[in-house]
Scaffold this active site. Structure first.
Site, PDB file in Angstrom:
ATOM      1  N   TYR A 164      61.070  67.898   6.610  1.00 27.91           N
ATOM      2  CA  TYR A 164      60.088  68.096   5.543  1.00 27.91           C
ATOM      3  C   TYR A 164      59.538  66.756   5.054  1.00 27.91           C
ATOM      4  CZ  TYR A 164      58.355  69.484   0.890  1.00 27.91           C
ATOM      5  OH  TYR A 164      57.590  69.691  -0.222  1.00 27.91           O
TER       6      TYR A 164
HETATM    7  P1  NAP Z   1      56.322  78.868  -1.987  1.00 32.28           P
HETATM    8  O1  NAP Z   1      56.546  79.591  -3.260  1.00 32.28           O
HETATM    9  O2  NAP Z   1      57.221  79.092  -0.828  1.00 32.28           O
HETATM   10  O3  NAP Z   1      54.805  79.116  -1.548  1.00 32.28           O
HETATM   11  C1  NAP Z   1      54.323  78.575  -0.349  1.00 32.28           C
HETATM   12  C2  NAP Z   1      52.978  79.203  -0.048  1.00 32.28           C
HETATM   13  O4  NAP Z   1      52.514  78.658   1.198  1.00 32.28           O
HETATM   14  C3  NAP Z   1      53.063  80.725   0.133  1.00 32.28           C
HETATM   15  O5  NAP Z   1      51.882  81.318  -0.357  1.00 32.28           O
HETATM   16  C4  NAP Z   1      53.135  80.857   1.647  1.00 32.28           C
HETATM   17  O6  NAP Z   1      52.670  82.106   2.129  1.00 32.28           O
HETATM   18  C5  NAP Z   1      52.183  79.752   2.023  1.00 32.28           C
HETATM   19  N1  NAP Z   1      52.234  79.425   3.435  1.00 32.28           N
HETATM   20  C6  NAP Z   1      53.289  79.022   4.175  1.00 32.28           C
HETATM   21  N2  NAP Z   1      52.922  78.887   5.460  1.00 32.28           N
HETATM   22  C7  NAP Z   1      51.612  79.205   5.513  1.00 32.28           C
HETATM   23  C8  NAP Z   1      50.658  79.259   6.555  1.00 32.28           C
HETATM   24  N3  NAP Z   1      50.982  78.994   7.833  1.00 32.28           N
HETATM   25  N4  NAP Z   1      49.380  79.594   6.254  1.00 32.28           N
HETATM   26  C9  NAP Z   1      49.036  79.868   4.989  1.00 32.28           C
HETATM   27  N5  NAP Z   1      49.891  79.877   3.965  1.00 32.28           N
HETATM   28  C10 NAP Z   1      51.166  79.541   4.241  1.00 32.28           C
HETATM   29  O7  NAP Z   1      56.368  77.271  -2.224  1.00 32.28           O
HETATM   30  P2  NAP Z   1      55.861  76.351  -3.433  1.00 32.28           P
HETATM   31  O8  NAP Z   1      57.046  75.779  -4.077  1.00 32.28           O
HETATM   32  O9  NAP Z   1      54.861  77.075  -4.239  1.00 32.28           O
HETATM   33  O10 NAP Z   1      55.175  75.179  -2.601  1.00 32.28           O
HETATM   34  C11 NAP Z   1      53.789  74.942  -2.594  1.00 32.28           C
HETATM   35  C12 NAP Z   1      53.554  73.518  -2.135  1.00 32.28           C
HETATM   36  O11 NAP Z   1      54.193  72.602  -3.045  1.00 32.28           O
HETATM   37  C13 NAP Z   1      54.103  73.188  -0.748  1.00 32.28           C
HETATM   38  O12 NAP Z   1      53.159  72.404  -0.049  1.00 32.28           O
HETATM   39  C14 NAP Z   1      55.362  72.377  -1.036  1.00 32.28           C
HETATM   40  O13 NAP Z   1      55.640  71.464  -0.012  1.00 32.28           O
HETATM   41  C15 NAP Z   1      54.920  71.650  -2.301  1.00 32.28           C
HETATM   42  N6  NAP Z   1      56.048  71.170  -3.104  1.00 32.28           N
HETATM   43  C16 NAP Z   1      56.921  72.055  -3.662  1.00 32.28           C
HETATM   44  C17 NAP Z   1      57.966  71.583  -4.437  1.00 32.28           C
HETATM   45  C18 NAP Z   1      58.956  72.514  -5.087  1.00 32.28           C
HETATM   46  O14 NAP Z   1      59.971  72.006  -5.638  1.00 32.28           O
HETATM   47  N7  NAP Z   1      58.726  73.820  -5.084  1.00 32.28           N
HETATM   48  C19 NAP Z   1      58.136  70.201  -4.658  1.00 32.28           C
HETATM   49  C20 NAP Z   1      57.216  69.322  -4.085  1.00 32.28           C
HETATM   50  C21 NAP Z   1      56.174  69.820  -3.321  1.00 32.28           C
HETATM   51  P3  NAP Z   1      53.691  83.380   2.356  1.00 32.28           P
HETATM   52  O15 NAP Z   1      53.860  84.042   1.020  1.00 32.28           O
HETATM   53  O16 NAP Z   1      52.956  84.216   3.345  1.00 32.28           O
HETATM   54  O17 NAP Z   1      54.977  82.800   2.883  1.00 32.28           O
END
Ligand code: NAP
Length: 245
Positions: A164
């Site tokens: 990641y």
């Molecule tokens: P999440 O709740 O798992 O949501 C991820 C989203 O991305 C979901 O809508 C998922 O769709 C979608 N996704 C995954 N693969 C995809 C694809 N191939 N095409 C289109 N959509 C896709 O995660 P989150 O925490 O909200 O994360 C959002 C962003 O924030 C990510 O880029 C992550 O790296 C970043 N981030 C998160 C954190 C944290 O602590 N949560 C910290 C730093 C950065 P599905 O519902 O279909 O799976």
């Protein structure tokens, strides 16, 4: 009315970011790799009185899906003001550099890096029609080479996000190049870490999703004299938000 497209906006930080942009008067397109989930998200937002929203199917790993999403978008708008590349995956376990499989590296880079490039290459056409286009690439402070190699960095000893972290470091470098290429335009393009946040991604550990989305929205709204080609994490640096690459 300003228009925004958010990838992976059917849940988590992307969904909350959509909500906050709607509350600020944007029309928001919810990118969702499964259309049904996107439609469900739209229903929830509309039930909260936020009506300027539509779902568009988009899987960032699939070129045909990206192209179809763009054709659909072009039927609904002539310009795009904000693109938030939020869709991302954490790479799954095992999390360490030696134990992770090559498939994990390929899948994670395909979503977190190539997916962003795929979307931007196509969507830039509509962004160019905006007087003040903004791109936010959702990154993470654990994608910082400087921080992750610092023994004082809290995640240094943890060191279990090899796949990641490498993917987001690559996304960061892509962001630098893109911002450079568009430096003589009105574009503002930044990498933004939302902070450790309670979503499916983290097994619901971390901070509030509202705070994470607020950090992203801030850089979707920056003024014309604002930064471009920079990396921000307010969690790491609450004062200026600026963090080293
Ligand atoms: P999440 O709740 O798992 O949501 C991820 C989203 O991305 C979901 O809508 C998922 O769709 C979608 N996704 C995954 N693969 C995809 C694809 N191939 N095409 C289109 N959509 C896709 O995660 P989150 O925490 O909200 O994360 C959002 C962003 O924030 C990510 O880029 C992550 O790296 C970043 N981030 C998160 C954190 C944290 O602590 N949560 C910290 C730093 C950065 P599905 O519902 O279909 O799976």
């Amino acid at each position: 009315m300003k228009k925004a497209f958010i990838t992976g906006a059917n849940k988590g930080i992307g969904f909350e970011t959509a909500k906050q942009l709607l509350e600020k008067g944007f029309y928001v397109f919810i990118g969702s790799r499964r259309l049904a989930k996107g439609i469900k998200a739209v229903e929830i937002l509309k039930s909260q009185g936020l009506h300027n929203v539509a779902a568009i199917q988009l899987d960032v790993t699939n070129q045909d899906s990206v192209q179809s999403a763009f054709e659909e978008l072009k039927e609904q708008t002539t310009k795009l003001d904000v693109l938030i590349n939020n869709a991302g995956i954490n790479g799954g376990s095992p999390y360490t550099a030696l134990d992770a499989s090559i498939e994990q590296y390929i899948n994670t880079f395909n979503t977190n890096v190539f997916g962003v490039a795929r979307v931007i290459k196509v969507f830039v056409e509509l962004l160019r029609n905006s007087p003040q286009p903004r791109i936010v690439n959702v990154s993470t402070s654990v994608g910082s080479l400087t921080l992750q190699s610092d023994p004082k960095w809290p995640a240094y000893e943890y060191a279990k996000l090899a796949v990641y972290g490498a993917s987001k470091a690559a996304l960061n470098m892509y962001t630098v190049h893109l911002a450079y290429e568009l430096r003589n335009t009105a574009f503002k393009i930044n990498a933004v870490c939302p902070g450790y946040t309670r979503t499916d991604f983290t097994d619901h550990k971390g901070g509030e999703v509202e705070e994470a989305a607020r950090r992203i929205v801030k850089y979707a709204l920056i003024k014309q004299n604002g930064p471009t080609g920079k990396f921000f994490s307010e969690e790491t640096n609450p004062e200026t938000g600026v963090v080293p690459w």
